[in-house]
Design a protein around this motif. Structure first.
Motif, PDB file in Angstrom:
ATOM      1  N   THR A 172     -99.703 -16.914  59.234  1.00 24.58           N
ATOM      2  CA  THR A 172     -98.609 -17.869  59.027  1.00 24.58           C
ATOM      3  C   THR A 172     -99.213 -19.236  58.725  1.00 24.58           C
ATOM      4  OG1 THR A 172     -98.437 -18.787  61.236  1.00 24.58           O
ATOM      5  CG2 THR A 172     -97.404 -16.643  60.859  1.00 24.58           C
ATOM      6  N   ASN A 173     -98.340 -20.204  58.537  1.00 17.04           N
ATOM      7  CA  ASN A 173     -98.805 -21.551  58.219  1.00 17.04           C
ATOM      8  C   ASN A 173     -99.100 -22.362  59.472  1.00 17.04           C
ATOM      9  OD1 ASN A 173     -99.437 -23.695  56.556  1.00 17.04           O
ATOM     10  ND2 ASN A 173     -97.344 -24.503  56.597  1.00 17.04           N
ATOM     11  N   HIS A 174     -99.213 -21.686  60.623  1.00 12.04           N
ATOM     12  CA  HIS A 174     -99.429 -22.401  61.875  1.00 12.04           C
ATOM     13  C   HIS A 174    -100.551 -21.750  62.658  1.00 12.04           C
ATOM     14  CE1 HIS A 174     -95.500 -24.254  61.109  1.00 12.04           C
ATOM     15  NE2 HIS A 174     -95.092 -23.041  60.817  1.00 12.04           N
ATOM     16  N   LEU A 175    -101.347 -22.589  63.327  1.00 10.86           N
ATOM     17  CA  LEU A 175    -102.374 -22.060  64.206  1.00 10.86           C
ATOM     18  C   LEU A 175    -101.702 -21.252  65.327  1.00 10.86           C
ATOM     19  CD1 LEU A 175    -104.192 -25.369  63.957  1.00 10.86           C
ATOM     20  CD2 LEU A 175    -105.448 -23.234  63.718  1.00 10.86           C
ATOM     21  N   ALA A 176    -102.458 -20.321  65.898  1.00  9.65           N
ATOM     22  CA  ALA A 176    -101.874 -19.421  66.901  1.00  9.65           C
ATOM     23  C   ALA A 176    -101.274 -20.202  68.066  1.00  9.65           C
ATOM     24  CB  ALA A 176    -102.935 -18.447  67.399  1.00  9.65           C
ATOM     25  N   SER A 177    -101.955 -21.272  68.479  1.00 11.59           N
ATOM     26  CA  SER A 177    -101.452 -22.054  69.617  1.00 11.59           C
ATOM     27  C   SER A 177    -100.101 -22.686  69.274  1.00 11.59           C
ATOM     28  CB  SER A 177    -102.450 -23.132  70.011  1.00 11.59           C
ATOM     29  OG  SER A 177    -102.858 -23.877  68.875  1.00 11.59           O
ATOM     30  N   GLN A 178     -99.962 -23.137  68.037  1.00 10.09           N
ATOM     31  CA  GLN A 178     -98.712 -23.767  67.610  1.00 10.09           C
ATOM     32  C   GLN A 178     -97.581 -22.724  67.564  1.00 10.09           C
ATOM     33  OE1 GLN A 178     -96.751 -26.650  67.387  1.00 10.09           O
ATOM     34  NE2 GLN A 178     -98.503 -27.559  66.335  1.00 10.09           N
ATOM     35  N   GLN A 179     -97.928 -21.515  67.144  1.00  3.80           N
ATOM     36  CA  GLN A 179     -96.908 -20.451  67.110  1.00  3.80           C
ATOM     37  C   GLN A 179     -96.372 -20.164  68.508  1.00  3.80           C
ATOM     38  OE1 GLN A 179     -97.997 -16.887  64.802  1.00  3.80           O
ATOM     39  NE2 GLN A 179     -99.551 -18.130  63.859  1.00  3.80           N
ATOM     40  N   SER A 180     -97.271 -20.213  69.498  1.00  2.41           N
ATOM     41  CA  SER A 180     -96.822 -19.993  70.879  1.00  2.41           C
ATOM     42  C   SER A 180     -95.828 -21.078  71.279  1.00  2.41           C
ATOM     43  CB  SER A 180     -98.017 -20.019  71.838  1.00  2.41           C
ATOM     44  OG  SER A 180     -98.909 -18.994  71.520  1.00  2.41           O
ATOM     45  N   TRP A 181     -96.121 -22.301  70.880  1.00  3.37           N
ATOM     46  CA  TRP A 181     -95.210 -23.408  71.216  1.00  3.37           C
ATOM     47  C   TRP A 181     -93.851 -23.218  70.552  1.00  3.37           C
ATOM     48  CZ3 TRP A 181     -95.032 -26.644  74.983  1.00  3.37           C
ATOM     49  CH2 TRP A 181     -96.199 -27.036  75.634  1.00  3.37           C
ATOM     50  N   HIS A 182     -93.867 -22.788  69.294  1.00  5.99           N
ATOM     51  CA  HIS A 182     -92.587 -22.570  68.608  1.00  5.99           C
ATOM     52  C   HIS A 182     -91.746 -21.556  69.369  1.00  5.99           C
ATOM     53  CE1 HIS A 182     -94.295 -23.901  64.426  1.00  5.99           C
ATOM     54  NE2 HIS A 182     -94.328 -24.851  65.329  1.00  5.99           N
ATOM     55  N   ALA A 183     -92.397 -20.452  69.748  1.00  6.50           N
ATOM     56  CA  ALA A 183     -91.676 -19.391  70.452  1.00  6.50           C
ATOM     57  C   ALA A 183     -91.171 -19.892  71.803  1.00  6.50           C
ATOM     58  CB  ALA A 183     -92.591 -18.181  70.640  1.00  6.50           C
ATOM     59  N   LEU A 184     -92.042 -20.632  72.493  1.00  9.25           N
ATOM     60  CA  LEU A 184     -91.707 -21.120  73.837  1.00  9.25           C
ATOM     61  C   LEU A 184     -90.532 -22.095  73.790  1.00  9.25           C
ATOM     62  CD1 LEU A 184     -92.514 -21.254  76.832  1.00  9.25           C
ATOM     63  CD2 LEU A 184     -94.090 -23.085  76.241  1.00  9.25           C
ATOM     64  N   CYS A 185     -90.585 -23.044  72.883  1.00  6.73           N
ATOM     65  CA  CYS A 185     -89.527 -24.068  72.822  1.00  6.73           C
ATOM     66  C   CYS A 185     -88.208 -23.457  72.355  1.00  6.73           C
ATOM     67  CB  CYS A 185     -89.939 -25.217  71.907  1.00  6.73           C
ATOM     68  SG  CYS A 185     -91.270 -26.212  72.629  1.00  6.73           S
ATOM     69  N   ALA A 186     -88.300 -22.553  71.389  1.00 11.86           N
ATOM     70  CA  ALA A 186     -87.076 -21.917  70.906  1.00 11.86           C
ATOM     71  C   ALA A 186     -86.422 -21.115  72.035  1.00 11.86           C
ATOM     72  CB  ALA A 186     -87.387 -21.006  69.719  1.00 11.86           C
ATOM     73  N   ALA A 187     -87.244 -20.402  72.801  1.00 10.99           N
ATOM     74  CA  ALA A 187     -86.714 -19.570  73.883  1.00 10.99           C
ATOM     75  C   ALA A 187     -86.131 -20.433  74.999  1.00 10.99           C
ATOM     76  CB  ALA A 187     -87.814 -18.663  74.430  1.00 10.99           C
ATOM     77  N   GLN A 188     -86.846 -21.489  75.364  1.00  7.71           N
ATOM     78  CA  GLN A 188     -86.337 -22.353  76.456  1.00  7.71           C
ATOM     79  C   GLN A 188     -85.022 -22.987  76.037  1.00  7.71           C
ATOM     80  OE1 GLN A 188     -88.327 -23.844  79.404  1.00  7.71           O
ATOM     81  NE2 GLN A 188     -90.367 -23.126  78.971  1.00  7.71           N
ATOM     82  N   ALA A 189     -84.956 -23.482  74.794  1.00  9.46           N
ATOM     83  CA  ALA A 189     -83.734 -24.136  74.328  1.00  9.46           C
ATOM     84  C   ALA A 189     -82.582 -23.140  74.325  1.00  9.46           C
ATOM     85  CB  ALA A 189     -83.945 -24.714  72.933  1.00  9.46           C
TER      86      ALA A 189
END
Lengths: 285, 291
Positions: free
Chosen positions: B181-198
């Motif tokens: 993807t266009n994001h580093l693996a660590s950034q992908q984790s953040w995307h998933a985490l923030c989307a899920a928390q929200a």
């Protein structure tokens, strides 16, 4: 060495370009510098670093230097020139033959010997003379020496301490060789350089893979499985790596840890440099 | 709530508090000029991240002149920033101040201090001991400083306290180049985490991640705002400093919670009872020994 070699690690080349170019720019400019010098061997690692450097600082701020010995392959010099021409930066040649020969004249066993030990010592002398020239040239242009050792070499200890392993900053030290190849293709390193069998050019006809005794793809796959994936020995065997290869690489990585660390310091005070006197290098910037 | 929120995606200078203070004042000037209600800075925005032995040198007490002067700016705009807090008994916390109307409205001390991989926060910082939601004139907020957010219980505690917005300041070292993807693996984790928390805590999530390099480590920005449905409604640059404004309103909070009343049905008392049972069970309580 292996039955079905797992694939070597992949690399998202667009992301790698962004991270590494940004790194070179940031770590140079934050100390108010904007120039760099790097040694061009005619191989892929230095050609890649040159491409990254040019993108970070601009071609006019980069000095690429080839430093052949009189027995070095003429093709190496030609490819170094090609890489520099492609990148559009200044290119110079420093002949280290008189420097090396003056030293060998005082140590004939080294200059004339054809044993493996003599060849190794000669190779290290070349490497450290190149480091001396590079650091001097970096002072002349008020620039930084950019490193060209990749992660595979660093892990295997396949480099000369205080020689080619020396640099101010290194953009590719966390890329396996196979990732270096992928990124080099992406950045347009000439295919003549990419396709040439990797060689330290320490003696005529030398190739890395012949000297190491295994292919970069195979060792990259194994190192990746050990270092990044933290696989156990059993899991490595299940992946198809042979025990003898695993043992060889584990031992080699461990024995060369000393090359990857600053010298040990005997502790006698309460705060010893790097041990419990701990500051980032980018402190204050 | 109706809050014009600004993400100040900054690149702090490592250990140079005076320069970072000055830059905070400049960012706040911009916020005021653009009629921002609330500005969020990244984790340790006054000090930079890889502090190591600089930690105690870069620390400030809550009543220090530097903090007083900065907090005074909140007469014109509410804002939240990160720093090393030097406590009265000489402990050092990775803290965040929420300033409003010229005073410190809330302080959160980071609870979960990562001490693995490249992290060594446990070596230098004392740990906070609570996740307390607080009211501002712009809504009800809860802080999760970086690693705090990776422990799902933290966000859930704010959820129980009725948070409208989770504020997640971060200094996330980017890693993981073997991605398609266009994001580093660590950034992908953040995307998933923030989307899920929200989405599952039904709050706005505002993550302000810093940019810049320290000792070869990239902090890769991409600060973002997730709506209470989880989708990203605003995001900042991948590697440069950036300033992003978005209006946080009550309407999507209400719609999300009407559509799926997770907050109403949370059954917090069940969790309390179950925690007590676990704590009293000799076999299970061993699992809590490190807490």
């Amino acid at each position: 060495m292996t039955n079905n070699i797992p694939s070597p690690p992949t690399c998202n080349v667009e992301l790698a370009e962004r991270v590494l170019v940004g790194f070179l720019k940031s770590e140079t400019q934050r100390i108010s510098m904007n120039k760099a010098v790097l040694g061009m061997s005619g191989g892929i690692d230095s050609a890649l670093v040159l491409e990254l450097a040019v993108r970070a600082l601009g071609a006019k701020n980069i000095l690429a230097i080839a430093m052949p010995y009189r027995e070095s392959s003429p093709l190496s010099l030609e490819l170094a020139q090609q890489g520099a021409d492609k990148a559009g930066c200044e290119f110079s040649v420093i002949d280290i033959s008189p420097l090396a020969d003056a030293y060998f004249a005082q140590h004939p066993e080294l200059g004339e010997g054809d044993t493996e030990a003599a060849r190794l010592r000669r190779g290290n002398v070349f490497s450290r003379l190149r480091m001396t020239a590079l650091y001097d040239q970096s002072a002349a242009v008020n620039g930084l020496v950019f490193g060209t050792s990749n992660k595979t070499e660093l892990l295997l200890g396949y480099g000369t301490q205080h020689g080619d392993m020396a640099s101010a900053i290194n953009p590719i030290g966390d890329l396996y060789k196979s990732q270096v190849v992928a990124l080099s293709r992406h950045l347009g390193v000439p295919s003549t350089i990419i396709d040439r069998p990797p060689s330290a050019d320490l003696w005529q006809g030398q190739t890395d893979e012949e000297e190491l005794g295994f292919s970069y793809d195979a060792v990259d796959a194994l190192l990746y499985a050990i270092v990044e994936q933290r696989l156990s020995n059993n899991e490595l065997l299940e992946k198809g790596f042979e025990q003898s290869f695993i043992d060889l690489i584990n031992l080699r990585v461990q024995r060369n840890q000393y090359k990857r660390r600053p010298p040990l310091i005997a502790k006698v005070t309460g705060r010893t440099v790097n041990l419990d006197y701990r500051y980032a290098r980018d402190w204050g910037t | 709530m109706n809050c014009r929120l600004a993400i100040c995606q900054t690149n702090p200078k490592l250990g140079v508090v005076a320069d970072n203070l000055q830059s905070h004042h400049q960012w706040l000037d911009r916020c005021i000029a653009e009629n921002v209600d609330l500005a969020l800075f990244p984790e340790l925005s006054l000090t930079g991240y890889i502090l190591r032995d600089l930690t105690s040198d870069a620390a400030l007490t809550l009543d220090s002149p530097q903090i007083n002067e900065l907090v005074a700016r909140s007469k014109d705009v509410s804002f939240a920033f990160g720093f090393v807090e030097h406590s009265r008994d000489h402990r050092f916390y990775n803290s965040f101040i929420f300033a409003e109307d010229g005073v410190i409205k809330h302080v959160h001390r980071k609870v979960h201090l990562p001490d693995y991989g490249i992290f060594e926060e446990g070596r230098y910082f004392a740990s906070g001991n609570n996740f307390t939601t607080f009211d501002s004139k712009h809504g009800r907020f809860g802080f999760l400083i970086c690693e705090d957010a990776w422990h799902l219980s933290s966000g859930w505690l704010h959820f129980l306290q009725g948070a409208d917005v989770l504020l997640i300041p971060a200094a996330s070292p980017s890693r993981g180049i073997e991605t398609d993807t266009n994001h580093l693996a660590s950034q992908q984790s953040w995307h998933a985490l923030c989307a899920a928390q929200a989405k599952f805590l039904q709050t706005w999530v505002v993550r302000c991640n810093r940019v810049g390099y320290e000792d070869g480590v990239l902090f890769d920005g991409e600060s973002a705002i997730n709506s209470p449905f989880g989708d990203v409604v605003a995001s900042a640059h991948q590697s440069d400093e950036d300033f992003v404004i978005h209006q946080l309103t009550d309407s999507p909070l209400k719609r999300a919670r009407v559509e799926t009343p997770l907050r109403r049905d949370a059954q917090a008392n069940l969790v309390r009872r179950q925690l007590a049972i676990i704590a009293n069970d000799p076999d299970l309580s061993a699992l809590l020994d490190n807490d």
